[in-house]
Motif scaffolding. Sequence first.
Motif, short mmCIF file in Angstrom:
data_model
loop_
_atom_site.label_atom_id
_atom_site.label_comp_id
_atom_site.label_asym_id
_atom_site.label_seq_id
_atom_site.Cartn_x
_atom_site.Cartn_y
_atom_site.Cartn_z
N ASP A 174 0.86 -1.18 0.00
CA ASP A 174 0.00 0.00 0.00
C ASP A 174 0.90 1.24 0.00
N GLU A 175 0.31 2.41 -0.19
CA GLU A 175 1.12 3.63 -0.34
C GLU A 175 2.00 3.91 0.87
N GLU A 176 1.49 3.69 2.06
CA GLU A 176 2.28 3.95 3.27
C GLU A 176 3.49 3.02 3.36
N ARG A 197 6.01 3.85 0.63
CA ARG A 197 6.79 5.05 0.97
C ARG A 197 7.96 4.70 1.89
N THR A 206 2.99 10.68 -4.74
CA THR A 206 1.78 9.91 -4.46
C THR A 206 1.73 8.71 -5.39
N LEU A 207 1.00 7.72 -4.97
CA LEU A 207 0.74 6.55 -5.81
C LEU A 207 -0.31 7.00 -6.82
N GLU A 217 -3.38 2.26 -9.33
CA GLU A 217 -3.33 0.99 -8.60
C GLU A 217 -2.09 0.21 -9.06
N TYR A 254 4.60 -0.01 -9.80
CA TYR A 254 3.93 1.11 -9.15
C TYR A 254 4.17 2.38 -9.96
N LEU A 273 4.26 6.29 -9.73
CA LEU A 273 4.37 7.36 -8.74
C LEU A 273 4.33 8.71 -9.43
#
Length: 133
Positions: free
Chosen positions: A40-42, A45, A86-87, A90, A102, A104
Amino acid sequence: MDSKRTKVVEISQSFVAKKPISESSIDVSASSSPGSAALDEEKLRLVVQRIVYYGEIKESFHSASERDERGVSQDDIVAMLDGKWTLAAEPDWDQAHKNWEYKLAGTDLEGDELALKIAVNEEMQRITIITKY
């Protein structure tokens, strides 16, 4: 004078370590599979930040060959990955390379918009830049 001879020992080729050669610059031994969920994005990161500081960032042949055309330097890529991004879509499973990809979105050193498509290998602490927009 004392004459010393150096002894030469032949080593069989089977004892020489060789790095396997892959057909792609994307690491096919990445630790992701369609059975495992994409980051997931978190989590992404945190992983990206760790790799930027302690790992390796490399470009695929496609990304490196379009560098001049796109006007995106390696410093721009590092600045974006190390900055706010940010992502943008999906995560996408790449069956051919067995990697999650991914997209970005962020900015380069000059503040211009930059989007990167990357593959992440946590095990090898490597980010591969697949392409840039």
